[in-house]
Design a protein around this motif. Structure first.
Motif, PDB file in Angstrom:
ATOM      1  N   LEU A   2      44.498  44.901  39.336  1.00  0.00           N
ATOM      2  CA  LEU A   2      43.480  43.867  39.533  1.00  0.00           C
ATOM      3  C   LEU A   2      43.018  43.831  40.982  1.00  0.00           C
ATOM      4  CD1 LEU A   2      41.842  41.696  38.160  1.00  0.00           C
ATOM      5  CD2 LEU A   2      43.696  40.071  38.580  1.00  0.00           C
ATOM      6  N   GLY A   3      43.941  44.070  41.911  1.00  0.00           N
ATOM      7  CA  GLY A   3      43.554  44.123  43.313  1.00  0.00           C
ATOM      8  C   GLY A   3      42.600  45.272  43.590  1.00  0.00           C
TER       9      GLY A   3
ATOM     10  N   ALA B 155      37.624  38.859  52.333  1.00  0.00           N
ATOM     11  CA  ALA B 155      37.189  37.595  51.737  1.00  0.00           C
ATOM     12  C   ALA B 155      36.060  36.961  52.553  1.00  0.00           C
ATOM     13  CB  ALA B 155      38.377  36.641  51.630  1.00  0.00           C
ATOM     14  N   ALA B 156      36.176  37.008  53.888  1.00  0.00           N
ATOM     15  CA  ALA B 156      35.112  36.451  54.729  1.00  0.00           C
ATOM     16  C   ALA B 156      33.804  37.206  54.517  1.00  0.00           C
ATOM     17  CB  ALA B 156      35.526  36.507  56.198  1.00  0.00           C
TER      18      ALA B 156
ATOM     19  N   LEU C 150      35.701  36.353  45.473  1.00  0.00           N
ATOM     20  CA  LEU C 150      36.512  35.442  46.280  1.00  0.00           C
ATOM     21  C   LEU C 150      37.701  34.911  45.482  1.00  0.00           C
ATOM     22  CD1 LEU C 150      33.892  33.342  48.284  1.00  0.00           C
ATOM     23  CD2 LEU C 150      35.632  34.872  49.199  1.00  0.00           C
ATOM     24  N   LEU C 151      37.469  34.596  44.209  1.00  0.00           N
ATOM     25  CA  LEU C 151      38.566  34.098  43.375  1.00  0.00           C
ATOM     26  C   LEU C 151      39.659  35.154  43.196  1.00  0.00           C
ATOM     27  CD1 LEU C 151      36.607  32.159  40.591  1.00  0.00           C
ATOM     28  CD2 LEU C 151      37.972  31.192  42.452  1.00  0.00           C
ATOM     29  N   LEU C 152      39.249  36.423  43.123  1.00  0.00           N
ATOM     30  CA  LEU C 152      40.208  37.498  42.879  1.00  0.00           C
ATOM     31  C   LEU C 152      40.798  38.067  44.163  1.00  0.00           C
ATOM     32  CD1 LEU C 152      38.360  39.507  40.060  1.00  0.00           C
ATOM     33  CD2 LEU C 152      40.241  37.875  39.803  1.00  0.00           C
TER      34      LEU C 152
ATOM     35  N   PRO D 113      46.664  42.789  48.463  1.00  0.00           N
ATOM     36  CA  PRO D 113      47.701  42.560  49.470  1.00  0.00           C
ATOM     37  C   PRO D 113      47.111  42.497  50.870  1.00  0.00           C
ATOM     38  CG  PRO D 113      47.769  44.834  48.701  1.00  0.00           C
ATOM     39  CD  PRO D 113      46.800  44.112  47.815  1.00  0.00           C
ATOM     40  N   GLU D 114      47.675  41.599  51.681  1.00  0.00           N
ATOM     41  CA  GLU D 114      47.239  41.512  53.070  1.00  0.00           C
ATOM     42  C   GLU D 114      47.873  42.640  53.880  1.00  0.00           C
ATOM     43  OE1 GLU D 114      45.084  41.063  55.166  1.00  0.00           O
ATOM     44  OE2 GLU D 114      45.130  38.891  55.539  1.00  0.00           O
TER      45      GLU D 114
END
Length: 501
Positions: free
Chosen positions: A49-50, A118-119, A221-223, A228-229
């Motif tokens: 999913l990532g 995300a930003a 954004l939701l996903l 992973p960071e």
């Protein structure tokens, strides 16, 4: 918006083993047990999913580079934009995107790639909304420049995260899917643009090509938490002189080439082009000086010493110049030359998209067996497709339909699909994980700059030839130029490392 681009990618990703999504927000790799220098900079593995989320983020900027091609006549009609501003709608996005990509990769290395992804996704959604609501042409140009900057913040994090959070065959598969998504997105953009303009959803007309990004960005954004960071174990500060000089070098080349023909080549275009070699030399010297002084330049010269990166980029450049020019010229020739509507003009390229995607999915298995000679074969097939398209257009013009063009564009798409994903793997093969952001930024900047250069050069050649020689001859001339670029890629492909790790 990205159903065509991402549904097949998600199905392919689902065959991989799903892994934990990785650290929570704001967690850097330093919270994990220490790793050896040069080791991957994240322990969280990238799951299915990532990866799907990242591929959505990869598709959006490339789709939006090409989606406006079929909408330009409608935008001109509604906003009374004129040729010069229409060129800026395309060029403003492309130049901002290309100029800021390496900086976006560096920021992701420093502050966290998921955070920047995300930003960038949020900014892309907001700037797309601004494009869709633009009341006049200049507002649309400004919104497009901001949209390109948002794309530059988001896209480098995709490949950098793949580099840092996958290993072995999973990394090869993920980069292959990225290449497949990138290639398909570039074709799907014009198909989707034609469908949306013709559908005129709720009376939005051309505005729908931008407004449709908003819910997709919201989904992204939701996903984003499934990604992973990751960040560099030793992040470098922003190289301000290098960033400014790179921006100057790209701007003085791309802007005058994009706008020159439309505005009649005024003095400022020649001054800018004259400044370009000096800006480029200044960038190179500044980066070398920073490297020798023990600083970390925007594009470390040591990165460019990687043989696989240099040789891969040498092929990405001519490939992308030809691809960018072809897509622009095809949009004009199909609509103005063959009098096809926006939907039919988009559907004429559908065989290319399907063949590209199928070839790119088969690519990893073919590379495992035959090595990088797959790129050579792909170039030969692309050249055969372009030659067939020249013959088809020359003998059938202007009485051609979608079916007449299908064999040639499908063959070209098959060849392209065997090249681009493999070239991405070649470029990134030896880039250390702690430089994944800058490595992916350099590659995507090169690709994006070449796409914009292709639109500016081959597109300008086509439009300059049409009044004197007609659409058929102009199209044939551009396709012959692209065949020359294909010959260059075939020759250079013989110098690639035979096997990929």
């Amino acid at each position: 918006m990205t159903d065509t681009t991402t549904s097949a990618a998600a199905a392919a990703v689902a065959r991989t083993t799903t892994a934990p999504a990785g650290p929570g927000p704001g967690t850097a790799d330093r919270t994990a047990p220490s790793a050896a220098p040069g080791a991957p900079d994240a322990l969280g593995s990238l799951g299915s999913l990532g990866l799907f989320t990242l591929l959505v983020g990869a598709a959006l900027p490339l789709i939006d580079f090409f989606i406006v091609n079929v909408a330009l006549p409608t935008i001109d009609h509604d906003l009374a934009a004129g040729p010069a501003l229409l060129e800026l709608v395309v060029a403003g996005y492309g130049v901002a995107y290309a100029v800021l990509l390496v900086l976006g990769g560096r920021l992701g290395d420093r502050f966290g790639r998921r955070r920047l992804f995300a930003a960038g996704m949020a900014a892309f959604g907001l700037t797309s909304l601004a494009c869709g609501l633009a009341p006049d042409a200049w507002s649309l140009v400004g919104a497009r420049v901001a949209q390109g900057a948002a794309a530059a913040l988001m896209l480098p994090q995709v490949l950098a995260t793949i580099q840092a959070a996958t290993h072995g065959t999973r990394k090869a598969r993920a980069i292959g899917l990225y290449g497949a998504t990138a290639g398909l997105a570039m074709v799907a953009g014009q198909i989707l643009g034609g469908v949306l303009v013709s559908a005129d959803l709720a009376g939005t007309g051309w505005r729908a090509i931008f407004l449709v990004n908003v819910p997709v960005a919201g989904l992204g954004l939701l996903l984003a938490r499934t990604v992973p960071e990751t960040r560099s174990a030793s992040p470098a500060p922003v190289d301000v002189p290098g960033t400014l000089l790179l921006a100057l070098a790209l701007t003085t080349l791309l802007v005058p080439l994009a706008e020159g023909r439309t505005v009649g080549w005024p003095l400022w275009t020649w001054v800018a082009l004259a400044l370009w070699p000096f800006a480029t030399a200044g960038f190179f010297l500044a980066e070398r000086h920073a490297d020798r002084a023990g600083k970390v330049p925007l594009v470390p010269p040591s990165l460019l010493r990687l043989v696989s990166l240099r040789r891969g980029l040498a092929l990405v450049l001519p490939f992308s110049v030809g691809f960018g020019g072809f897509m622009f010229v095809a949009a004009v020739a199909l609509q103005q030359g063959l009098r096809l509507g926006p939907v039919d003009a988009g559907l004429a390229l559908a065989p290319m998209a399907v063949a590209f995607f199928l070839a790119s999915l088969a690519g990893p298995r073919l590379v495992a067996r035959y090595g990088t000679r797959v790129v050579t074969v792909g170039g030969l097939l692309q050249g055969a497709g372009l030659a067939l398209l020249v013959a088809t257009a020359w003998h059938g013009w202007p009485d051609l339909d979608v079916l007449d063009l299908a064999p040639a564009v499908a063959l070209a798409g098959l060849g392209q699909g065997l090249q681009l994903p493999v070239l991405f793997r070649v470029v990134l093969a030896d880039v250390p994980a702690d430089r994944a952001g800058v490595g992916s930024g350099v590659m995507v900047t090169s690709q994006q700059s070449a796409l914009a250069l292709g639109v500016a050069t081959l597109g300008s050649l086509f439009l300059a030839l049409v009044p004197a020689y007609g659409m058929r001859t102009a199209l044939a001339a551009v396709l012959v130029c692209q065949l020359g670029l294909v010959a260059v890629t075939v020759a250079l492909s013989l110098r690639l490392p035979r096997r990929l790790t």
